[in-house]
Structures are given as C-alpha cells and as structure tokens.
Design an enzyme around this catalytic site. Structure first.
Site: not given
Ligand code: CAA
Length: 239
Positions: A56, A132, A145-149
C-alpha cells in the site's frame, strides 16, 4: 561490528530471513527499524517495529514519515518481505497472481522510491533486495513468484544505475537465496523438499542466518566496490 552506528530499515522483520537479518545487524552495531504487516515486541533498545502493508503506497509513505521522526538518515535498506501463493499456472487465480506482484514487486518499489533518493541525496547507502533462486531459474507452480523475484533483479540493476547518478554513491545489490528453512517451506510437499535438498552441492537447505550473513556483507563496507550484482546463496544448487 560491521554496521556500527548505522541505521538500517529491514522489511519482513518479524520472522524467517528478515528476522535473522535484524538479529545479525543488531549484533554488528546497527540500529534497526523493522517493517512488517505482523508486529513483534521489541526485545532490544536498538530495534523498533513499524507495522505497515508494503503493498500500500500511502501506508509506506506514512511509515517513511515515522522513520524520519526516529532517525536523521537511513544507511541500509533491506527489502526482504515477500509472499508465495503457489499453484500450477492453469489453476492459478488472478488474485494469487496479483497478491504476489503487489507485495513482492510493488512493495519493494514503494519503499525504495522513498528511501533510495534520500540515500542518493546523502551521498551514501546500501540497498539489498531479496530475490530468490526461483527468480533466476524458475520453478514449477511458482510462475507468479518467479516473475516477482526476476522483477526484483531488474529493479536492483536499474536502481544501481539510477541512485549512483550525481555522485549518489548508493550501492544496490540482490541476494538470491536457495530454499531456506523458514515457515515459507511449510507448504512444500516433503518429496519436493528432498529433491531441493539433494540438488544442492552441500546436501542441505539453508539456515536463515546463512542468508542474513550474505546480506550483512553487502550492507557493510566489506563490499564497498560491489553494486548491481546478484549474489546467489543456494549451496551450489545449479552448478
Ligand atoms: N516437478 C515436477 N512435477 C511436479 C512438480 C515439480 N516440482 N510439482 C508438481 N508436479 C506435478 C505433480 O507430480 C502432478 O503430476 P500428476 O498430474 O502426474 O500427478 C502435477 O504436477 C500436479 O501437482 P500437484 O498435485 O502437486 O498439484 P496441486 O495443484 O495440488 O499443487 C503446487 C501444485 C501448489 C504447486 C504444489 O505442487 C506445490 O506446493 N509445489 C511446491 C512449490 C514450491 O516449490 N514452492 C517453493 C516455496 S519456498 C519459496 O518460494 C522460497 C524461495 O524463494 C525459494
């Protein structure tokens, strides 16, 4: 005392790798301000907790203003808070995708857009983003999660360039941990855990302190000529 008299902000400070980073930073002389959506009691005069939802933007601005009432500068920022919502892609809901991106990508951006430029104006600072092994190599059931990391690595390299401008002298690096013994592993089926363990050269998963020590190195002057790097701390998982 590698961080004597330094002020460090650590997200995800309440448990797991974030909590280990808090401990090792305090042992090394830092004053730590921990941010997390889950609050923990302060057990040490050098630790203060601020409850915040990093996804946020307005809440991050509120937390940043609070930090500024406690400290006149921030020397180290560790973006450690992260979540998983694992599912095979064909079963993954839009909500599962969006939640992970909101916390793991936007959450990192929300705080760094405030603290990075302030460090740059001060002419020094070290930012460490927790990526990660999954962001580097991918993983079945973790496309969100892979995209984010992987995004964390992209932001790390962009900020290493951006916050160095105008003699900003801010170092920005990522740590890409392998599978680490935290609550996040509770949802992983036992046979997969065994597979992850046996795919490391060291034959075991990481302890949180082993990741925290690599973050300490990047936070401290021991790494004074390292920026824009991704430090893989995965027990030789992909040799
Ligand atoms: N490799 C190969 N095959 C796999 C697999 C894998 N890693 N995971 C699942 N499969 C296969 C299953 O064997 C199964 O095959 P069949 O259809 O032939 O039986 C099929 O894919 C479906 O698997 P599931 O029945 O497990 O599917 P599900 O929908 O019940 O669960 C899942 C899917 C939630 C992704 C579950 O498999 C899971 O939790 N996997 C672990 C994900 C993981 O590794 N998370 C890491 C968390 S730690 C972390 O993220 C921190 C970090 O930074 C490292």
């Amino acid at each position: 005392m590698l961080l004597k008299d330094k002020v460090a902000v650590v997200t995800g400070a309440s448990n797991g790798i974030g909590r280990a980073i808090v401990d090792v930073f305090i042992e090394n002389g830092a004053r730590v301000i921990g941010l997390d959506i889950v609050e923990i009691e302060s057990w040490n005069p050098d630790f203060t907790m601020i409850k915040v939802d990093i996804s946020n933007t307005a809440d991050c601005e509120r937390a940043y203003n609070e930090i500024n009432t406690m400290a006149d500068r921030i020397d180290v920022l560790v973006n450690c808070a992260g979540i998983t919502r694992d599912a095979m892609t064909k079963k993954m809901s839009e909500e599962q995708f969006d939640q992970v991106i909101a916390v793991n990508v936007k959450g990192v951006w929300n705080l760094t857009r405030l603290i990075g430029p302030a460090m740059q104006a001060n002419g020094s600072g070290s930012i460490i983003n927790i990526s990660s092994v999954v962001g580097v190599f991918g993983n079945v059931g973790q496309s969100n999660y892979a995209a984010s990391k992987a995004a964390v690595i992209g932001m790390t390299k962009s900020w290493a360039k951006e916050f160095a401008l105008k003699e900003g002298n801010v170092r920005v690096n990522a740590v890409a941990p392998g599978y680490t013994m935290t609550n996040m592993m509770n949802s992983v089926p036992a046979e997969l855990l065994e597979k992850f363990r046996s795919s490391t050269m060291l034959g075991r998963l990481a302890e949180p302190i082993e990741i925290a020590n690599s973050v300490l190195f990047l936070a401290s002057d021991l790494s004074s000529y390292i920026t824009g790097e991704v430090l893989n701390v995965n027990g030789g998982m992909r040799l």
